[in-house]
Design a protein around this motif. Structure first.
Motif, mmCIF file in Angstrom:
data_model
loop_
_atom_site.group_PDB
_atom_site.id
_atom_site.type_symbol
_atom_site.label_atom_id
_atom_site.label_comp_id
_atom_site.label_asym_id
_atom_site.label_seq_id
_atom_site.Cartn_x
_atom_site.Cartn_y
_atom_site.Cartn_z
ATOM 1 N N GLU A 217 8.833 39.919 68.199
ATOM 2 C CA GLU A 217 8.419 41.324 67.189
ATOM 3 C C GLU A 217 6.767 41.184 68.004
ATOM 4 N N GLU A 218 6.772 42.560 67.770
ATOM 5 C CA GLU A 218 5.403 42.375 68.383
ATOM 6 C C GLU A 218 3.892 43.141 67.380
ATOM 7 N N LEU A 219 2.784 41.754 66.589
ATOM 8 C CA LEU A 219 2.375 43.004 65.417
ATOM 9 C C LEU A 219 0.711 42.909 65.768
ATOM 10 N N LYS A 220 0.413 44.782 65.708
ATOM 11 C CA LYS A 220 -1.087 44.898 65.869
ATOM 12 C C LYS A 220 -2.610 44.380 64.758
ATOM 13 N N SER A 221 -2.871 44.549 65.391
ATOM 14 C CA SER A 221 -4.468 44.568 64.183
ATOM 15 C C SER A 221 -4.216 45.650 62.795
ATOM 16 N N GLY A 222 -4.446 44.783 62.152
ATOM 17 C CA GLY A 222 -3.878 45.437 60.403
ATOM 18 C C GLY A 222 -2.353 44.846 60.628
ATOM 19 N N ASP A 223 -1.849 44.286 60.799
ATOM 20 C CA ASP A 223 -0.561 44.174 59.702
ATOM 21 C C ASP A 223 -0.719 42.024 59.466
ATOM 22 N N LYS A 260 -10.370 37.204 62.133
ATOM 23 C CA LYS A 260 -10.890 38.440 61.943
ATOM 24 C C LYS A 260 -11.125 39.206 62.959
ATOM 25 N N VAL A 261 -11.134 38.338 64.120
ATOM 26 C CA VAL A 261 -11.637 38.914 65.660
ATOM 27 C C VAL A 261 -10.173 40.015 65.473
ATOM 28 N N PHE A 262 -8.842 39.554 65.918
ATOM 29 C CA PHE A 262 -7.525 40.003 65.316
ATOM 30 C C PHE A 262 -7.432 41.815 65.142
ATOM 31 N N ALA A 263 -7.854 40.962 63.772
ATOM 32 C CA ALA A 263 -8.200 42.744 62.806
ATOM 33 C C ALA A 263 -9.179 43.556 63.336
ATOM 34 N N GLU A 266 -11.768 49.967 66.494
ATOM 35 C CA GLU A 266 -10.869 50.334 68.042
ATOM 36 C C GLU A 266 -11.297 49.496 69.629
ATOM 37 N N ASP A 267 -12.503 49.285 69.445
ATOM 38 C CA ASP A 267 -12.526 48.732 70.599
ATOM 39 C C ASP A 267 -12.276 47.657 71.058
ATOM 40 N N LEU A 268 -12.185 46.854 69.906
ATOM 41 C CA LEU A 268 -11.442 45.483 70.160
ATOM 42 C C LEU A 268 -9.797 45.396 69.210
ATOM 43 N N LYS A 269 -8.511 44.670 70.138
ATOM 44 C CA LYS A 269 -7.521 45.469 69.195
ATOM 45 C C LYS A 269 -6.805 43.434 69.707
#
Length: 403
Positions: A217-223, A260-263, A266-269
């Motif tokens: 699975e792939e998790l993204k900012s906001g997950d 925190k940086v993962f969250a 728009e500039d760095l995801k």
């Protein structure tokens, strides 16, 4: 750190040259500022930040989160150089004091694959030798109280960098940065995997599947990544302990930074890839994305002996490569230091070097000694028997320090 005669302390905590440095035309004067707070140099950082960063450490959002999370223990020392009133170079540095020395080094240490200054490569390319010489004289003058500027793991061959550093200090070859750059996974697969490699990868996948249900699975900012991040740090801690290496992620505030940086924004995801076996996390990859470039900062896998025949780390990476290039990313950066995985997948190898700019006599002595140490360590690595003894000694030392 007191300023030199041509340096005055500004109201915002910046030390700024009050007149053009000697030997530089008035119309293109060189000025050097030392800024102690990231917020005071953020506007200039935005002007210099490249569209295609070589490292997450060149991204302002990354730096702001770093300082916001870890800043309480960081003595910042940002060096800003301007030519004719226009910023041309920014070195995001911090102060360290090893063995009684005062050393300036990269703000982010080894938490990124490489470190690089922010520069206006076009303006630096047009600068005269006299202006570049004046720039570094100004840096040395402004860095009062500093013995050495130490810039490890700086990429070689990036536009503008060779000229910027060409006439100052010393350098020694470091490690190599490994990247995969392809137009599609089909292109990547055809270039990097032969028939035998595909066969071995398939066999590993079959052995893993024989033990249970495998899912990717792939998790993204906001997950919600708390569980995945916790598993990753546990797996990394076990790996470091087995190798006898100090764990750079052990401090809670460091782990909090990565969360925190993962969250991000728009500039760095943030993008995290997770491989599971019957729902249990057995391999991960933690990445940050800037534009069409993805940087893998951390990878991990389970140390369960029963899973090793299935090579969960390699199995995870096959899925990662397919996902990354099928989604249209142009670059997948896997960091510095050669591993079997990088040898298999990376078609771009970028040399890194350690750069030394001594400011005092003590700095020159320390620079020479450290270069000798780097050469010795490289020699030991190349001599397998010696390196094996060194690793065993390091593991024993780590175990004794914990007992």
């Amino acid at each position: 750190m007191a300023g030199a005669s041509t340096i005055q302390v500004g109201t915002q905590g910046a030390a700024v040259s009050d007149r053009p440095l000697e030997g530089v035309a008035e119309s293109a004067a060189v000025t050097i500022s030392i800024v102690r707070h990231l917020s005071d140099v953020a506007e200039d950082w935005r002007k210099l930040e490249p569209v295609e960063v070589e490292s997450p450490g060149q991204n302002l959002a990354f730096a702001e989160q770093w300082i916001g999370t870890l800043g309480a223990g960081t003595e910042q020392f940002h060096v800003l150089a301007s030519l004719g009133g226009v910023p041309v170079m920014l070195l995001p540095l911090m102060v360290m004091r090893p063995f009684g020395l005062t050393v300036l080094t990269w703000l982010f240490g080894r938490h990124v694959g490489c470190n690089a200054p922010l520069i206006d490569s076009g303006r630096l390319a047009a600068a005269t030798d006299a202006q570049l010489s004046a720039l570094w004289r100004g840096v040395r003058s402004a860095a009062q109280g500093v013995d050495l500027i130490y810039l490890p793991f700086t990429p070689v061959g990036c536009p503008g960098l060779d000229r910027l550093f060409g006439a100052v200090g010393h350098s020694i070859a470091g490690e190599t940065l490994y990247r995969a750059e392809f137009k599609s996974f089909a292109d990547c697969d055809a270039t990097q995997r032969n028939r035998s490699r595909r066969k071995h990868d398939k066999q590993h996948a079959q052995k893993l599947a024989a033990q249970g249900e495998v899912s990717f699975e792939e998790l993204k900012s906001g997950d919600d990544i708390d569980v995945a991040l916790g598993a990753m740090f546990e797996q990394r801690a076990a790996r470091f302990q087995a190798q006898g290496i100090c764990n750079p992620f052990a401090a809670p505030q460091v782990q909090d930074f990565y969360l925190k940086v993962f969250a991000g924004g728009e500039d760095l995801k943030g993008v995290m890839h997770v491989l599971r076996l019957d729902g249990e996390i057995i391999a991960t990859r933690y990445n940050l994305v800037k534009g069409d470039r993805m940087f893998c900062l951390i990878s991990s896998m389970s140390d369960d002996p029963g899973l090793q025949a299935g090579a969960p780390g390699k199995h995870c990476l096959v899925s990662v490569m397919q996902t990354v290039f099928d989604q249209g990313y142009a670059v997948f950066d896997m960091g510095a230091g050669l591993t079997d995985e990088k040898r298999q997948w990376c078609n771009v190898h970028i040399p890194l070097e350690h750069r030394y700019v001594p400011v005092t006599l003590r700095g020159r002595i320390a620079s020479s000694a450290h270069r000798g140490f780097v050469k010795l360590r490289r020699m030991l690595k190349e001599h397998r028997a010696s390196y094996s003894l060194l690793r065993k000694w390091r593991q024993t030392r780590t175990r004794l320090s914990r007992s």
